[in-house]
Write an enzyme that holds these catalytic residues in place. Structure first.
Site, PDB file in Angstrom:
ATOM      1  N   SER A 151      44.095  35.452 -23.435  1.00 39.93           N
ATOM      2  CA  SER A 151      43.941  34.471 -24.508  1.00 39.93           C
ATOM      3  C   SER A 151      44.178  33.083 -23.936  1.00 39.93           C
ATOM      4  CB  SER A 151      44.962  34.747 -25.611  1.00 39.93           C
ATOM      5  OG  SER A 151      45.074  33.666 -26.515  1.00 39.93           O
TER       6      SER A 151
ATOM      7  N   TYR B  24      53.172  36.425 -29.386  1.00 42.62           N
ATOM      8  CA  TYR B  24      51.792  36.613 -28.940  1.00 42.62           C
ATOM      9  C   TYR B  24      51.554  35.950 -27.582  1.00 42.62           C
ATOM     10  CZ  TYR B  24      46.682  36.620 -29.107  1.00 42.62           C
ATOM     11  OH  TYR B  24      45.351  36.815 -28.815  1.00 42.62           O
TER      12      TYR B  24
END
Length: 257
Positions: A141, A154
């Protein structure tokens, strides 16, 4: 003459391959000739994607699996065997929160899927590739490399995905195993629509526009665009590429300062 990005006779595993980005990846690899094993916790979405691939003339099978559980992963990969050529570690979950409002349970839940899940699949998959080589693509990501507000757990997990990629690429060069990762920004999937509907009822259109504009290019990515990048990295056309992280982010990392 062999066509570019031809995956005929290749076998691929896509974790979380039944929905969103994973579904787009599964369908793109199958469209280019790969036999795709969709390793998915959600049986309904897994079988639905297999049916769509079959209707389009591709080859796919669904294998139920919880990537957070090593025994479940070992059983799933035993059904694939040493045919494995391509491993896409896509399965993951999200969490919104900073350090103070991220509980230990939140952290453990994200770690179990996003970090241990990737570890489990690498642990099961790499021995199946060592004799003939293969390609691994991990879905990281933009949060792997830049700070994102309210994404503590995350970001931790996706940072680990990025550094695991580097480690695997280094350690398995002698076995002709390439390992790369991709770093998407926000991609328009059903998850995004559900998140907006749940957290901003009555403001869906406004919030969608706001979230779209966080990318300098002015919109969210499409799952199919991510799938195209994965196809390239999985193919022989990318045979000189390993140990790299590829942003697919509408300019977020370099232009959003």
């Amino acid at each position: 003459m062999k066509q570019p990005f031809d995956l005929t006779a290749k076998t691929a595993v896509v974790t979380g391959g039944g929905s969103g980005i994973g579904k787009a990846i599964s369908k793109r690899l199958a469209a280019h000739g790969a036999t795709v094993y969709i390793i998915e916790f959600n049986e309904a979405t897994g079988l639905e994607t297999v049916d769509e691939i079959s209707e389009e003339g591709g080859k796919a099978e669904y294998i139920p699996c919880n990537v957070a559980k090593i025994d479940s992963v070992k059983e799933a990969f035993s059904q694939v065997g040493d045919k494995l050529d391509i491993l896409i570690n896509n399965a993951g979950i999200a969490h919104v929160g900073n350090l103070e409002n991220t509980s230990e349970e939140d952290l453990d839940r994200v770690y179990d899927v996003n970090v241990k899940g990737v570890y489990n699949c690498l642990k099961a998959g790499i021995p199946l590739m060592k004799e003939k080589g293969g390609a691994i693509i991990n879905v990281a990501s933009i949060a792997s490399v830049v700070g994102i507000a309210d994404r503590f757990a995350y970001s931790m997990s996706k940072g680990a995905v990025y550094t695991m990629t580097l480690s695997i690429a280094k350690d398995y060069l002698p076995f002709n195993i390439r390992c790369n990762c991709i770093a998407p920004a926000r991609v328009h999937t059903p998850f995004v629509d559900g998140f907006i509907a749940k957290n901003y009822p009555g403001q869906e259109e406004e919030m969608f526009e706001k979230l779209s504009k966080t990318q300098p290019i002015g919109r969210m990515g499409k799952p199919e665009e991510v799938a195209n990048l994965v196809l390239y990295l999985a193919s022989d056309e990318a045979s000189f590429i390993t140990g790299s992280c590829y942003p697919i982010d509408g300019g977020y990392i370099t232009l959003n300062s």
